[in-house]
Design an enzyme around this catalytic site. Sequence first.
Site, mmCIF file in Angstrom:
data_model
loop_
_atom_site.group_PDB
_atom_site.id
_atom_site.type_symbol
_atom_site.label_atom_id
_atom_site.label_comp_id
_atom_site.label_asym_id
_atom_site.label_seq_id
_atom_site.Cartn_x
_atom_site.Cartn_y
_atom_site.Cartn_z
ATOM 1 N N GLN A 163 -1.007 2.250 -8.902
ATOM 2 C CA GLN A 163 -0.226 1.240 -9.626
ATOM 3 C C GLN A 163 -1.014 -0.013 -10.029
ATOM 4 O O GLN A 163 -0.877 -0.498 -11.143
ATOM 5 C CB GLN A 163 0.968 0.836 -8.761
ATOM 6 C CG GLN A 163 1.966 -0.038 -9.460
ATOM 7 C CD GLN A 163 3.201 -0.206 -8.596
ATOM 8 O OE1 GLN A 163 4.017 0.696 -8.463
ATOM 9 N NE2 GLN A 163 3.329 -1.351 -7.984
ATOM 10 N N GLU A 205 2.555 -5.487 -15.902
ATOM 11 C CA GLU A 205 2.140 -6.753 -15.283
ATOM 12 C C GLU A 205 0.942 -7.360 -16.011
ATOM 13 O O GLU A 205 0.243 -8.218 -15.463
ATOM 14 C CB GLU A 205 1.838 -6.547 -13.796
ATOM 15 C CG GLU A 205 3.075 -6.113 -13.031
ATOM 16 C CD GLU A 205 2.931 -6.254 -11.531
ATOM 17 O OE1 GLU A 205 2.081 -7.028 -11.059
ATOM 18 O OE2 GLU A 205 3.688 -5.581 -10.812
ATOM 19 N N ASP A 242 -3.104 -1.397 -5.111
ATOM 20 C CA ASP A 242 -1.751 -1.061 -4.643
ATOM 21 C C ASP A 242 -1.521 0.398 -5.013
ATOM 22 O O ASP A 242 -1.366 0.737 -6.188
ATOM 23 C CB ASP A 242 -0.696 -1.969 -5.289
ATOM 24 C CG ASP A 242 0.709 -1.672 -4.775
ATOM 25 O OD1 ASP A 242 0.850 -0.770 -3.912
ATOM 26 O OD2 ASP A 242 1.670 -2.330 -5.227
ATOM 27 N N GLU A 285 -2.643 -1.589 -0.556
ATOM 28 C CA GLU A 285 -1.202 -1.764 -0.317
ATOM 29 C C GLU A 285 -0.513 -0.401 -0.378
ATOM 30 O O GLU A 285 -0.867 0.432 -1.222
ATOM 31 C CB GLU A 285 -0.674 -2.692 -1.415
ATOM 32 C CG GLU A 285 0.759 -3.135 -1.276
ATOM 33 C CD GLU A 285 1.119 -4.128 -2.386
ATOM 34 O OE1 GLU A 285 0.289 -4.998 -2.724
ATOM 35 O OE2 GLU A 285 2.215 -4.009 -2.937
ATOM 36 N N ASP A 312 4.303 -3.064 1.619
ATOM 37 C CA ASP A 312 5.241 -3.606 0.627
ATOM 38 C C ASP A 312 6.520 -2.765 0.708
ATOM 39 O O ASP A 312 7.459 -3.126 1.427
ATOM 40 C CB ASP A 312 4.591 -3.556 -0.758
ATOM 41 C CG ASP A 312 5.557 -3.849 -1.899
ATOM 42 O OD1 ASP A 312 6.636 -4.405 -1.631
ATOM 43 O OD2 ASP A 312 5.250 -3.532 -3.068
ATOM 44 N N LYS A 337 8.362 -10.433 -0.771
ATOM 45 C CA LYS A 337 9.019 -10.550 -2.087
ATOM 46 C C LYS A 337 10.461 -10.996 -1.832
ATOM 47 O O LYS A 337 11.276 -10.196 -1.324
ATOM 48 C CB LYS A 337 9.046 -9.183 -2.778
ATOM 49 C CG LYS A 337 7.691 -8.664 -3.263
ATOM 50 C CD LYS A 337 7.848 -7.221 -3.719
ATOM 51 C CE LYS A 337 6.656 -6.723 -4.490
ATOM 52 N NZ LYS A 337 6.722 -5.249 -4.672
ATOM 53 N N ARG A 366 7.458 -9.703 -8.996
ATOM 54 C CA ARG A 366 7.822 -8.312 -9.263
ATOM 55 C C ARG A 366 7.241 -7.870 -10.610
ATOM 56 O O ARG A 366 6.787 -8.689 -11.394
ATOM 57 C CB ARG A 366 9.352 -8.139 -9.306
ATOM 58 C CG ARG A 366 10.090 -8.467 -8.035
ATOM 59 C CD ARG A 366 9.565 -7.815 -6.788
ATOM 60 N NE ARG A 366 9.570 -6.365 -6.767
ATOM 61 C CZ ARG A 366 10.397 -5.601 -6.052
ATOM 62 N NH1 ARG A 366 11.312 -6.158 -5.295
ATOM 63 N NH2 ARG A 366 10.289 -4.278 -6.070
ATOM 64 N N SER A 367 7.335 -6.585 -10.884
ATOM 65 C CA SER A 367 6.810 -6.121 -12.176
ATOM 66 C C SER A 367 7.709 -6.583 -13.328
ATOM 67 O O SER A 367 7.239 -6.776 -14.446
ATOM 68 C CB SER A 367 6.659 -4.609 -12.177
ATOM 69 O OG SER A 367 7.882 -3.996 -11.835
ATOM 70 N N LYS A 388 0.205 -12.772 -5.337
ATOM 71 C CA LYS A 388 0.045 -11.625 -6.240
ATOM 72 C C LYS A 388 1.125 -11.710 -7.317
ATOM 73 O O LYS A 388 2.308 -11.646 -6.984
ATOM 74 C CB LYS A 388 0.210 -10.340 -5.401
ATOM 75 C CG LYS A 388 0.111 -9.054 -6.169
ATOM 76 C CD LYS A 388 0.474 -7.850 -5.286
ATOM 77 C CE LYS A 388 0.406 -6.582 -6.104
ATOM 78 N NZ LYS A 388 1.198 -5.477 -5.540
HETATM 79 P P1 PGA Z 1 7.504 -3.584 -8.431
HETATM 80 O O1 PGA Z 1 5.949 -3.426 -8.169
HETATM 81 O O2 PGA Z 1 7.815 -4.997 -8.647
HETATM 82 O O3 PGA Z 1 7.722 -2.704 -9.631
HETATM 83 O O4 PGA Z 1 8.178 -3.015 -7.205
HETATM 84 C C1 PGA Z 1 5.148 -4.393 -7.589
HETATM 85 C C2 PGA Z 1 4.474 -3.908 -6.342
HETATM 86 O O5 PGA Z 1 4.634 -2.728 -5.946
HETATM 87 O O6 PGA Z 1 3.809 -4.682 -5.678
HETATM 88 ZN ZN ZN Z 2 3.420 -2.824 -4.050
#
Ligand code: PGA
Ligand code: ZN
Length: 427
Positions: A163, A205, A242, A285, A312, A337, A366-367, A388
Amino acid sequence: MSKNKITDIKGRMVFDSRGKPTIEAEVIVNNKISGIAIAPSGASKGYNEAIEKKDNKKHFYGEGVTENIKLINSIIRKALIGQEIENQKKIDNILINLDGTENKSFLGGNTTIAVSMAVLRCASKSNKKPLWSYLNPKNKKLPIPEIQIIGGGKHAKGSIPIQDFMVIPNGAPDFYTALEWVYRIYKIAGDKLFKDGKLLGVADEGGYWPNFRDIEETLTFLSKCIEEAGLEFFKEVSISLDIAANNLKKEKGYILFKNNKPYSKKQFKKKLLQIINNYPIISIEDPFDELDLDEYKEFKSEAPSYLQIVGDDLVVTNTKLIKMANNNDAINTVLIKPNQIGTISETIKAINLSKKLKLFTIISARSGETEDSIISDLSVGWGIKQLKVGSMSRSERLSKWNQCLRIGEKLENNYVMHQPPSIWKSL
Ligand code: PGA
Ligand code: ZN
């Protein structure tokens, strides 16, 4: 007793960076001071996150938030009017009790986090302080940024299975220099990809969305970009990943590329250890699916001691799961988060517990993001050492780095950044 009482609350629909509806909450104190906050949205979620409530009706192809807005403008408004704005804990408890579920499925974690963050912002405004210094005026350092250069996984329709391919300017003397170093790498990476005909755009992102067919090819490419930027591996800039492995785990094992043979848990662990040994990687991650706790434990015992192993999806900012991961010796770092758990007060609990357990923390956006840069204020105010938020393109990402720059200007020692976590001291 504070004179600052909530006199009104409003909810409205706005859009996030993927163009999907999300929730903006506005909290008003003494009929004049207003605090606004917007809920972000994840795409690759942990199984135990607070539920992101959506209408699931025809309009906006199911993504509407009409119900959430109604809840804010009715029962939440009614329950919070008259509350003292500084009493974050009490207000968050009212939200938790109104919801009454384990995973915020009644009100929606997206509803509660928008309101909870708006309360905090309104409290700082009512007290005439910038949010970061309202939280704790003694915390006066900027976080070490973890910045995405290449995006993949669910954020790039699976083009490359991992990711986030990120860099951490762990040896930068200050935050300003850290961004300048990453700027160089980001620019070099974009120019090279374009020249080689491998650039497909930018992912959710803001990191590049490249046409690579191999993890090693991507890591070699990223390492070259760091070298060409004139930066030294480990001492100055390192790589972080990640894996978001929940998305890779299928019935038959971990699958990186379609039609490739699946990796068994053991083989996948071996593959990860191999790439860690071959590249300047200092942080990883979610290396395994959150159910594969034995692999986490074995991986942690076999990985180099400088490796940051971050939970995470594994822990979703939830104290019960942080405890569980720690009891299983699965991780040494917790990703925080706020919308995974749904209120500011519960986020603080997760941070405090992590500290107590001697786990490092990284705060993360978040994404799906927006112009709301509250996460930058939270990182400074809560004294969290790493941040991050994605890459160095798309304004919903830059708004966070820019807010750090604004805060940096106000610190006594301009742009002073946290020292790296102790495990990186030997690098
Ligand atoms: P997400 O991804 O906000 O789509 O969950 C971000 C991450 O995994 O750190
Ligand atoms: Zn993550």
